[in-house]
Write an enzyme that holds these catalytic residues in place. Structure first.
Site, PDB file in Angstrom:
ATOM      1  N   LYS A  53       0.718  -1.109   0.126  1.00  0.00           N
ATOM      2  CA  LYS A  53      -0.123  -0.075  -0.031  1.00  0.00           C
ATOM      3  C   LYS A  53       1.001   1.248  -0.097  1.00  0.00           C
ATOM      4  O   LYS A  53       1.791   1.420   0.891  1.00  0.00           O
ATOM      5  CB  LYS A  53      -0.754  -0.070   1.271  1.00  0.00           C
ATOM      6  N   SER A  55       1.530   5.744  -1.259  1.00  0.00           N
ATOM      7  CA  SER A  55       0.490   6.656  -1.793  1.00  0.00           C
ATOM      8  C   SER A  55       0.412   6.800  -3.191  1.00  0.00           C
ATOM      9  O   SER A  55       1.516   6.583  -4.053  1.00  0.00           O
ATOM     10  CB  SER A  55       1.388   8.156  -1.472  1.00  0.00           C
ATOM     11  N   THR A 111       0.651  11.387  -1.302  1.00  0.00           N
ATOM     12  CA  THR A 111      -0.510  12.286  -1.956  1.00  0.00           C
ATOM     13  C   THR A 111      -0.878  13.653  -1.194  1.00  0.00           C
ATOM     14  O   THR A 111      -1.163  14.570  -1.838  1.00  0.00           O
ATOM     15  CB  THR A 111      -1.865  11.385  -2.041  1.00  0.00           C
ATOM     16  N   ALA A 112      -0.655  13.406   0.399  1.00  0.00           N
ATOM     17  CA  ALA A 112      -1.060  14.772   0.775  1.00  0.00           C
ATOM     18  C   ALA A 112      -0.058  15.877   0.445  1.00  0.00           C
ATOM     19  O   ALA A 112      -0.459  16.798   0.360  1.00  0.00           O
ATOM     20  CB  ALA A 112      -1.145  14.261   2.336  1.00  0.00           C
ATOM     21  N   HIS A 155      -5.535  10.520   7.665  1.00  0.00           N
ATOM     22  CA  HIS A 155      -6.102   9.286   8.413  1.00  0.00           C
ATOM     23  C   HIS A 155      -6.967   9.994   9.649  1.00  0.00           C
ATOM     24  O   HIS A 155      -7.833  10.788   8.997  1.00  0.00           O
ATOM     25  CB  HIS A 155      -4.932   8.466   8.965  1.00  0.00           C
TER      26      HIS A 155
END
Length: 279
Positions: A53, A55, A111-112, A155
């Site tokens: 997992k 980004s 991504t943030a 999150h």
């Protein structure tokens, strides 16, 4: 099969069934639980796990070795990263107050952070000052204690930041949705291209479907990794991040990923890449 994902409730909820041998025909998993900054780095390593997992923002660096799977990830609406301040060192209402300030982010390839850079280019005159990479669970205490001026959080911080006495400067998910009309791509599930991608996608999808069909089955597993979250916050986290796009990206999902990475490449924030590799 080696896999790496975060200990966050959405990931443990999604992968509970596979990790516990409940998916017929799926190989046993050797799980590494790691923060997104670590998994993004692992994916760029030639000896990284078979499945990870990461980004979505990290995809351009790894698409030659890893393929994006159409299920299992985090993408949606109303679930974007937030920029927080303590109301003292930067105005809670004025983005320009971030000019020259120290901002903590969870990963350089998250991504943030990519969304933050796209937003800041339009809204922070002269740009921010120092960027500090910090595990996401350390960011809010650092903002609260004045160690940094602002923090980019992901999150469950969406639900818990008021308890730290913090203010939301901007919801980057809302900004992205208003700007593009598309959902926000957050976390992707990838697998090595040398493997049977159809089979792996099937096992991930089956794990998602099992989680939805038996939500109570994963509760103990989820809470054992939930980093002191209450059951209510953990469930809110799952409800927000595990949605129809987790079951299948679909055309809207792929459009969102394409839009994000195309814009980022145009701005020079990620390497140029072949769009055909996304499918």
């Amino acid at each position: 099969m080696k896999i790496a994902f975060s200990p966050c409730p959405n990931d443990t909820f999604v992968f509970h069934a596979w990790a516990h041998g409940l998916i017929p025909g799926a190989p046993k998993l050797d799980v590494t639980y790691a923060d997104i900054d670590i998994t993004n780095t692992m994916a760029a390593n030639s000896t990284g796990p078979e499945v990870l997992k990461i980004s979505y923002a990290a995809l351009p660096w790894v698409l030659s070795e890893y393929a994006l799977l159409p299920c299992g990830g985090a993408l949606g609406r109303g679930c974007g990263p937030l920029v927080l301040t303590n109301g003292g060192t930067a105005s809670a209402k004025n983005p320009a107050a971030l000019s020259g300030k120290r901002v903590a982010v969870p990963s350089e390839r998250s991504t943030a952070y990519l969304l933050f850079r796209l937003w800041a280019a339009q809204n922070v005159p002269g740009g921010v000052g120092e960027i500090v990479i910090m595990p996401f669970h350390e960011i809010m205490p650092a903002v609260r204690d004045g160690l940094i001026d602002a923090g980019l959080v992901i999150h469950e911080a969406r639900f818990t930041y008021p308890s730290y006495g913090l203010d939301m400067l901007v919801d980057l998910g809302s900004w992205w949705e208003a700007d593009t009309g598309l959902p926000i791509p957050l976390g992707a599930i990838i697998a090595r291209r040398s493997l049977d991608l159809e089979a792996i996608s099937g096992w991930v999808h089956a794990s998602v479907e099992y989680a939805w069909a038996h939500p109570e089955a994963s509760q103990e597993y989820v809470m054992s990794h939930a980093q002191e979250l209450s059951p209510e916050v953990a469930q809110a986290h799952i409800d927000l991040y595990v949605n129809k796009f987790t079951g299948n990206l679909g055309e809207d999902g792929y459009a969102a990923v394409t839009a994000l990475l195309t814009r980022a490449a145009k701005e020079g924030l990620v390497p140029e890449f072949d769009l055909a590799l996304l499918r």
